[in-house]
Design a protein around this motif. Structure first.
Motif, PDB file in Angstrom:
ATOM      1  N   ARG A 112      16.124  -3.445  -0.268  1.00 32.49           N
ATOM      2  CA  ARG A 112      16.617  -2.179  -0.824  1.00 32.49           C
ATOM      3  C   ARG A 112      15.583  -1.066  -0.796  1.00 32.49           C
ATOM      4  NH1 ARG A 112      20.317  -3.558  -6.177  1.00 32.49           N
ATOM      5  NH2 ARG A 112      21.880  -4.863  -5.106  1.00 32.49           N
ATOM      6  N   VAL A 113      14.308  -1.418  -0.742  1.00 32.74           N
ATOM      7  CA  VAL A 113      13.267  -0.387  -0.831  1.00 32.74           C
ATOM      8  C   VAL A 113      12.565  -0.135   0.498  1.00 32.74           C
ATOM      9  CG1 VAL A 113      12.862  -0.888  -3.261  1.00 32.74           C
ATOM     10  CG2 VAL A 113      11.499  -2.056  -1.518  1.00 32.74           C
ATOM     11  N   SER A 114      12.951  -0.855   1.537  1.00 27.21           N
ATOM     12  CA  SER A 114      12.211  -0.774   2.803  1.00 27.21           C
ATOM     13  C   SER A 114      12.256   0.601   3.446  1.00 27.21           C
ATOM     14  CB  SER A 114      12.739  -1.823   3.792  1.00 27.21           C
ATOM     15  OG  SER A 114      14.102  -1.572   4.100  1.00 27.21           O
ATOM     16  N   GLN A 115      13.269   1.420   3.114  1.00 26.73           N
ATOM     17  CA  GLN A 115      13.352   2.764   3.669  1.00 26.73           C
ATOM     18  C   GLN A 115      13.019   3.832   2.631  1.00 26.73           C
ATOM     19  OE1 GLN A 115      13.891   3.119   7.070  1.00 26.73           O
ATOM     20  NE2 GLN A 115      13.709   0.882   6.904  1.00 26.73           N
ATOM     21  N   SER A 116      12.484   3.405   1.506  1.00 28.13           N
ATOM     22  CA  SER A 116      12.149   4.340   0.429  1.00 28.13           C
ATOM     23  C   SER A 116      10.824   5.037   0.699  1.00 28.13           C
ATOM     24  CB  SER A 116      12.060   3.603  -0.908  1.00 28.13           C
ATOM     25  OG  SER A 116      13.276   2.965  -1.213  1.00 28.13           O
ATOM     26  N   PRO A 117      10.651   6.267   0.149  1.00 27.82           N
ATOM     27  CA  PRO A 117       9.367   6.970   0.296  1.00 27.82           C
ATOM     28  C   PRO A 117       8.230   6.128  -0.301  1.00 27.82           C
ATOM     29  CG  PRO A 117      11.064   8.442  -0.533  1.00 27.82           C
ATOM     30  CD  PRO A 117      11.652   7.066  -0.577  1.00 27.82           C
ATOM     31  N   GLY A 118       7.143   6.047   0.407  1.00 29.80           N
ATOM     32  CA  GLY A 118       5.983   5.314  -0.079  1.00 29.80           C
ATOM     33  C   GLY A 118       5.932   3.857   0.342  1.00 29.80           C
ATOM     34  N   PHE A 119       7.056   3.314   0.837  1.00 31.32           N
ATOM     35  CA  PHE A 119       7.051   1.898   1.221  1.00 31.32           C
ATOM     36  C   PHE A 119       6.134   1.654   2.416  1.00 31.32           C
ATOM     37  CE2 PHE A 119       8.748  -1.749   3.605  1.00 31.32           C
ATOM     38  CZ  PHE A 119       8.652  -2.729   2.624  1.00 31.32           C
ATOM     39  N   ALA A 120       6.175   2.526   3.408  1.00 30.70           N
ATOM     40  CA  ALA A 120       5.328   2.361   4.588  1.00 30.70           C
ATOM     41  C   ALA A 120       3.854   2.425   4.212  1.00 30.70           C
ATOM     42  CB  ALA A 120       5.657   3.427   5.630  1.00 30.70           C
ATOM     43  N   GLU A 121       3.515   3.313   3.274  1.00 34.55           N
ATOM     44  CA  GLU A 121       2.133   3.425   2.833  1.00 34.55           C
ATOM     45  C   GLU A 121       1.659   2.135   2.163  1.00 34.55           C
ATOM     46  OE1 GLU A 121       4.456   5.608   2.627  1.00 34.55           O
ATOM     47  OE2 GLU A 121       3.714   7.656   2.956  1.00 34.55           O
ATOM     48  N   THR A 122       2.549   1.548   1.341  1.00 30.35           N
ATOM     49  CA  THR A 122       2.212   0.287   0.678  1.00 30.35           C
ATOM     50  C   THR A 122       2.029  -0.829   1.699  1.00 30.35           C
ATOM     51  OG1 THR A 122       3.438   0.927  -1.311  1.00 30.35           O
ATOM     52  CG2 THR A 122       2.984  -1.422  -1.011  1.00 30.35           C
ATOM     53  N   MET A 123       2.938  -0.897   2.670  1.00 27.47           N
ATOM     54  CA  MET A 123       2.829  -1.908   3.709  1.00 27.47           C
ATOM     55  C   MET A 123       1.556  -1.721   4.522  1.00 27.47           C
ATOM     56  SD  MET A 123       5.199  -4.130   3.535  1.00 27.47           S
ATOM     57  CE  MET A 123       4.586  -4.872   5.033  1.00 27.47           C
ATOM     58  N   ASP A 124       1.203  -0.474   4.792  1.00 28.48           N
ATOM     59  CA  ASP A 124      -0.012  -0.193   5.555  1.00 28.48           C
ATOM     60  C   ASP A 124      -1.244  -0.703   4.816  1.00 28.48           C
ATOM     61  OD1 ASP A 124      -1.276   1.313   7.867  1.00 28.48           O
ATOM     62  OD2 ASP A 124      -2.243   2.327   6.179  1.00 28.48           O
ATOM     63  N   GLU A 125      -1.245  -0.543   3.497  1.00 26.56           N
ATOM     64  CA  GLU A 125      -2.371  -1.029   2.695  1.00 26.56           C
ATOM     65  C   GLU A 125      -2.453  -2.549   2.738  1.00 26.56           C
ATOM     66  OE1 GLU A 125      -3.997  -0.942  -1.944  1.00 26.56           O
ATOM     67  OE2 GLU A 125      -2.302   0.315  -1.340  1.00 26.56           O
ATOM     68  N   TRP A 126      -1.325  -3.213   2.580  1.00 27.21           N
ATOM     69  CA  TRP A 126      -1.320  -4.683   2.601  1.00 27.21           C
ATOM     70  C   TRP A 126      -1.740  -5.225   3.965  1.00 27.21           C
ATOM     71  CZ3 TRP A 126       4.072  -5.349  -0.145  1.00 27.21           C
ATOM     72  CH2 TRP A 126       3.897  -5.169  -1.515  1.00 27.21           C
ATOM     73  N   ILE A 127      -1.146  -4.681   5.018  1.00 26.53           N
ATOM     74  CA  ILE A 127      -1.470  -5.156   6.359  1.00 26.53           C
ATOM     75  C   ILE A 127      -2.926  -4.841   6.694  1.00 26.53           C
ATOM     76  CG2 ILE A 127      -0.981  -4.790   8.815  1.00 26.53           C
ATOM     77  CD1 ILE A 127       1.974  -4.524   8.055  1.00 26.53           C
TER      78      ILE A 127
END
Length: 202
Positions: free
Chosen positions: A107-122
């Motif tokens: 549900r949140v994969s297209q939400s604002p900020g999700f890509a930034e969070t994923m970038d930090e984890w990866i």
């Protein structure tokens, strides 16, 4: 034979001064010295070296990122360098492509900020040299009903999809160290003295 020297001490105890004195010694002997500092510190480092040495002849000052890009280009690795915003776009694309297979993050994969969070984890995975294959092996050892299993499985889907897209297309700052290590033995730096300073600014 390669060696490593570490200058240790608190703030304002003369670590940089001692390092610059070593660089002076190399220049006086006609040896090539390289000083790597954070991007925002390159100008100040050049000014200080000019003041200390009377010029930069025989000394190269660069950030790790710029030095790595030049080194890779010289060795024939010419993938375009992807910016931070570019990484976010790739991760948004990856999350969209695997959206129907996600569970916890569906549900949140297209939400604002999700890509930034994923970038930090990866980015943390890559700093620890954890590949998608390594992550997959770790996930396989977990209880499939656990929340951790489900979260890491979602991250793995996005991580793998983004890496598949990036391969042979783009190079990111997160991949620089790994990429540089592959060419370093043949980079012609065996006679150079490399110094790193101001790491606390990164």
């Amino acid at each position: 034979m390669a060696s490593l020297t570490v200058f240790r001490g608190g703030a304002h105890t003369g670590k940089s001064t001692a390092l610059y004195d070593k660089i002076r010694e190399h220049r006086e002997k006609g040896e090539h010295a390289i000083l790597l500092v954070p991007e925002q510190a390159t100008y100040a480092a050049e000014q200080k070296l000019c003041s200390t040495l009377g010029g930069l002849l025989g000394v190269e000052v660069s950030s790790f990122e710029r030095f790595s890009e030049r080194l890779l280009s010289r060795m024939g690795h010419t993938r375009p360098f992807l910016s931070v915003e570019g990484r976010y776009m790739v991760l948004r694309r990856a999350a969209y492509r695997v959206r129907n297979r996600l569970t916890v993050f569906a549900r949140v994969s297209q939400s604002p900020g999700f890509a930034e969070t994923m970038d930090e984890w990866i980015g943390r995975f890559k700093q620890s040299c954890i590949t998608p294959q390594d992550l997959e092996a770790a996930v396989a050892s977990l209880d499939p009903d656990s929340l951790l299993y489900k979260k890491l499985s979602d991250i793995l889907l996005i991580y793998r999809e983004s890496e598949t897209f990036l391969a042979s297309r783009y190079l990111t700052a997160q991949d620089l160290l790994t990429e540089v290590l592959t060419v370093l033995p043949d980079a012609g730096l065996s006679d150079a003295y490399v110094y790193v300073d101001d790491l606390d600014r990164t």
